[in-house]
Design a protein around this motif. Structure first.
Motif, PDB file in Angstrom:
ATOM      1  N   GLY A  75       5.045   8.617  -6.658  1.00  0.00           N
ATOM      2  CA  GLY A  75       5.168   7.179  -6.819  1.00  0.00           C
ATOM      3  C   GLY A  75       5.887   6.461  -5.708  1.00  0.00           C
ATOM      4  N   THR A  76       6.116   7.132  -4.575  1.00  0.00           N
ATOM      5  CA  THR A  76       6.757   6.462  -3.447  1.00  0.00           C
ATOM      6  C   THR A  76       5.718   6.117  -2.384  1.00  0.00           C
ATOM      7  N   VAL A  77       6.065   5.178  -1.534  1.00  0.00           N
ATOM      8  CA  VAL A  77       5.240   4.777  -0.395  1.00  0.00           C
ATOM      9  C   VAL A  77       5.642   5.639   0.794  1.00  0.00           C
ATOM     10  N   VAL A  78       4.691   6.203   1.506  1.00  0.00           N
ATOM     11  CA  VAL A  78       5.013   7.030   2.672  1.00  0.00           C
ATOM     12  C   VAL A  78       4.519   6.354   3.948  1.00  0.00           C
ATOM     13  N   ILE A  79       5.341   6.438   4.995  1.00  0.00           N
ATOM     14  CA  ILE A  79       5.023   5.753   6.257  1.00  0.00           C
ATOM     15  C   ILE A  79       5.224   6.718   7.428  1.00  0.00           C
ATOM     16  N   PRO A  80       4.400   7.759   7.512  1.00  0.00           N
ATOM     17  CA  PRO A  80       4.558   8.712   8.621  1.00  0.00           C
ATOM     18  C   PRO A  80       4.360   8.026   9.969  1.00  0.00           C
ATOM     19  N   LYS A  81       5.200   8.398  10.910  1.00  0.00           N
ATOM     20  CA  LYS A  81       5.113   7.854  12.256  1.00  0.00           C
ATOM     21  C   LYS A  81       4.349   8.815  13.139  1.00  0.00           C
ATOM     22  N   SER A  82       3.447   8.297  13.939  1.00  0.00           N
ATOM     23  CA  SER A  82       2.797   9.099  14.971  1.00  0.00           C
ATOM     24  C   SER A  82       2.183   8.179  16.004  1.00  0.00           C
ATOM     25  N   VAL A  83       2.093   8.673  17.249  1.00  0.00           N
ATOM     26  CA  VAL A  83       1.362   7.956  18.286  1.00  0.00           C
ATOM     27  C   VAL A  83       0.141   8.766  18.716  1.00  0.00           C
ATOM     28  N   HIS A  84      -0.119   9.865  18.029  1.00  0.00           N
ATOM     29  CA  HIS A  84      -1.226  10.755  18.383  1.00  0.00           C
ATOM     30  C   HIS A  84      -2.425  10.478  17.479  1.00  0.00           C
ATOM     31  N   GLU A  85      -3.569  10.212  18.085  1.00  0.00           N
ATOM     32  CA  GLU A  85      -4.751   9.851  17.306  1.00  0.00           C
ATOM     33  C   GLU A  85      -5.084  10.906  16.252  1.00  0.00           C
ATOM     34  N   ASN A  86      -4.999  12.172  16.636  1.00  0.00           N
ATOM     35  CA  ASN A  86      -5.376  13.230  15.702  1.00  0.00           C
ATOM     36  C   ASN A  86      -4.486  13.218  14.461  1.00  0.00           C
ATOM     37  N   HIS A  87      -3.176  13.040  14.667  1.00  0.00           N
ATOM     38  CA  HIS A  87      -2.263  13.009  13.529  1.00  0.00           C
ATOM     39  C   HIS A  87      -2.494  11.771  12.663  1.00  0.00           C
ATOM     40  N   ILE A  88      -2.687  10.640  13.310  1.00  0.00           N
ATOM     41  CA  ILE A  88      -2.930   9.403  12.562  1.00  0.00           C
ATOM     42  C   ILE A  88      -4.175   9.542  11.698  1.00  0.00           C
ATOM     43  N   TYR A  89      -5.199  10.152  12.254  1.00  0.00           N
ATOM     44  CA  TYR A  89      -6.449  10.355  11.511  1.00  0.00           C
ATOM     45  C   TYR A  89      -6.266  11.386  10.400  1.00  0.00           C
ATOM     46  N   PRO A 116       0.829  -1.208   0.000  1.00  0.00           N
ATOM     47  CA  PRO A 116       0.000   0.000   0.000  1.00  0.00           C
ATOM     48  C   PRO A 116       0.862   1.257   0.000  1.00  0.00           C
ATOM     49  N   GLY A 117       0.388   2.292  -0.670  1.00  0.00           N
ATOM     50  CA  GLY A 117       1.163   3.512  -0.811  1.00  0.00           C
ATOM     51  C   GLY A 117       1.213   4.377   0.429  1.00  0.00           C
ATOM     52  N   PHE A 118       0.475   3.978   1.459  1.00  0.00           N
ATOM     53  CA  PHE A 118       0.377   4.782   2.677  1.00  0.00           C
ATOM     54  C   PHE A 118       0.337   3.841   3.864  1.00  0.00           C
ATOM     55  N   GLY A 119       1.125   4.135   4.893  1.00  0.00           N
ATOM     56  CA  GLY A 119       1.139   3.255   6.052  1.00  0.00           C
ATOM     57  C   GLY A 119       1.531   3.994   7.316  1.00  0.00           C
ATOM     58  N   LEU A 120       1.624   3.247   8.400  1.00  0.00           N
ATOM     59  CA  LEU A 120       2.008   3.796   9.705  1.00  0.00           C
ATOM     60  C   LEU A 120       3.404   3.331  10.051  1.00  0.00           C
ATOM     61  N   GLY A 121       4.304   4.287  10.294  1.00  0.00           N
ATOM     62  CA  GLY A 121       5.622   3.951  10.795  1.00  0.00           C
ATOM     63  C   GLY A 121       5.608   3.782  12.305  1.00  0.00           C
ATOM     64  N   THR A 122       6.520   2.985  12.832  1.00  0.00           N
ATOM     65  CA  THR A 122       6.552   2.719  14.276  1.00  0.00           C
ATOM     66  C   THR A 122       7.896   3.061  14.918  1.00  0.00           C
ATOM     67  N   TRP A 123       8.798   3.680  14.167  1.00  0.00           N
ATOM     68  CA  TRP A 123      10.085   4.073  14.727  1.00  0.00           C
ATOM     69  C   TRP A 123       9.877   5.066  15.861  1.00  0.00           C
ATOM     70  N   ARG A 124      10.547   4.818  16.990  1.00  0.00           N
ATOM     71  CA  ARG A 124      10.500   5.681  18.168  1.00  0.00           C
ATOM     72  C   ARG A 124       9.098   5.790  18.765  1.00  0.00           C
ATOM     73  N   GLY A 146      10.353  14.951   6.956  1.00  0.00           N
ATOM     74  CA  GLY A 146      11.638  15.606   7.108  1.00  0.00           C
ATOM     75  C   GLY A 146      12.033  15.891   8.538  1.00  0.00           C
ATOM     76  N   ASN A 147      12.417  17.146   8.785  1.00  0.00           N
ATOM     77  CA  ASN A 147      12.994  17.495  10.075  1.00  0.00           C
ATOM     78  C   ASN A 147      11.953  17.766  11.155  1.00  0.00           C
ATOM     79  N   THR A 148      10.715  17.318  10.956  1.00  0.00           N
ATOM     80  CA  THR A 148       9.712  17.447  12.015  1.00  0.00           C
ATOM     81  C   THR A 148       9.952  16.455  13.146  1.00  0.00           C
ATOM     82  N   ASN A 149      10.711  15.392  12.876  1.00  0.00           N
ATOM     83  CA  ASN A 149      11.029  14.419  13.921  1.00  0.00           C
ATOM     84  C   ASN A 149      12.012  15.047  14.911  1.00  0.00           C
ATOM     85  N   PRO A 150      11.688  15.069  16.216  1.00  0.00           N
ATOM     86  CA  PRO A 150      12.571  15.716  17.205  1.00  0.00           C
ATOM     87  C   PRO A 150      13.990  15.172  17.216  1.00  0.00           C
ATOM     88  N   ILE A 151      14.176  13.927  16.795  1.00  0.00           N
ATOM     89  CA  ILE A 151      15.519  13.354  16.828  1.00  0.00           C
ATOM     90  C   ILE A 151      16.452  14.066  15.861  1.00  0.00           C
TER      91      ILE A 151
END
Length: 343
Positions: A273-287, A42-50, A228-233
């Motif tokens: 044409g790339t698959v994106v896997i944004p990471k989030s643990v916040h319901e609002n962002h995931i939605y 699938p072209g869209f998914g949930l990342g789980t890093w951190r 991109g650089n939105t990840n605090p790490i």
């Protein structure tokens, strides 16, 4: 209702009458994999890093309940047990979701590859993976450190990974964080060739030539850190750049689309044409991230976005590991002497 929810709900409704109760027998892994209803990643998914502990479990469960059908995991994230709990708690039909995991550097030795995937499967509570990636083209000596194992090559590891497909432990295998040179090494020898390559991609590191190369050779591209650089790490990396979500170009484009900057950026990742896997643990962002599926761009907009490339890499452990990564790609780190050898 978001498009992904609608599609998922329709698919589950069609299948529901056939699977109301527990099966009378357990299918072999090969049959389960063949019966998967998710034939392409699938072209869209949930990342789980951190994503930590209970947060990871809840994020995965919530995402799957919304209609997400793609979870990206890895052994080194140290949360595959919680990711597996989230999958189980969501009570979704395994055949309708795509799950990726990754082989960590300490398990590159051929005799450690199969035990490593079996550990991930056990932690995730699954019988098979859809995709198993070599996380980095770097072998460490087994243990907790980062001492390089220069005796084990990526070819040695790849040959062992091919056997995982033959053993029906994963449907596909692939790579992550490879340079073009290292990718070509695998392409020159593979009997079972990479299905996908996961690497850092976002508006500040677009790598258009490298992405296009994958299209030419038929390898799917998965974009990690798509925001991109939105990840605090990544705080402090390329400090001259504004946070992507505050970039004036992207804020203006998001206004045109009637969407948030995050939604617009994710949509661009998929439209190229790339698959994106944004990471989030916040319901609002995931939605909210799901609505990126509904955004399109015209040719001029795509061109204008390509002119915003900063060639700024956020994730590069070359110095800490003592090995030159991404040597033929944008924004690599050159090291001196033997420490600069590319594995």
């Amino acid at each position: 209702m978001a498009l992904l929810q609608i599609i998922s709900a329709m698919a589950m409704a069609i299948a529901a009458p056939l699977f109301l109760g527990q099966p009378l027998f357990t299918l072999p892994v090969a049959a389960q994999a063949q019966w998967s209803r998710v034939h392409e990643i699938p072209g869209f998914g949930l990342g789980t890093w951190r994503s930590n502990g209970d947060q990871a479990a809840h994020a995965v469960e919530y995402a799957l309940s919304l209609g997400y059908d793609h979870i990206d995991a890895a052994h080194i994230y140290r949360n595959e047990d919680e990711t597996g709990k989230g999958i189980a708690d969501a009570n979704v039909d395994r055949r309708y979701i795509w799950v990726t995991s990754k082989l960590w550097n300490t398990d590159h030795q051929p005799d450690r590859v199969e035990p490593a995937i079996r550990q991930s499967l056990s932690d995730l509570g699954l019988d098979y993976l859809d995709l198993y990636l070599m996380h980095w083209p770097v072998a460490f000596v087994p243990g907790d450190g980062t001492e390089l194992d220069r005796e084990t090559s990526i070819v040695d590891t790849w040959r062992a990974m091919e056997d995982l497909v033959r053993a029906n432990l994963t449907r596909f295998i692939g790579i992550s964080n490879f340079s073009r040179r290292n990718l070509n090494v695998i392409l020159d020898i593979c009997d079972i060739c990479p299905y996908a390559h996961e690497f850092e991609l976002h508006p500040y590191l677009q790598q258009n030539d490298f992405v296009n190369f994958h299209k030419e050779v038929g390898i799917k591209v998965i974009a990690y850190s798509p925001l991109g650089n939105t990840n605090p790490i990544y705080n402090g990396r390329h400090g001259n750049l504004p946070p992507l979500l505050e970039d004036p170009f992207w804020k203006k484009l998001a206004d045109v689309k009637g969407a948030s900057v995050a939604q617009t950026v994710l949509a661009w990742g998929m439209r190229r044409g790339t698959v994106v896997i944004p990471k989030s643990v916040h319901e609002n962002h995931i939605y909210q991230n799901m609505f990126s599926l509904e955004i399109n761009f015209n040719v001029l907009e795509m061109y204008n976005i390509s002119q915003q490339d900063k060639r700024a890499r956020m994730n590069n452990p070359s110095e800490s590991w003592g090995v030159e990564l991404f040597a033929d790609l944008d924004d690599h780190t050159s090291l001196d002497g033997n420490k600069g050898q590319e594995l």
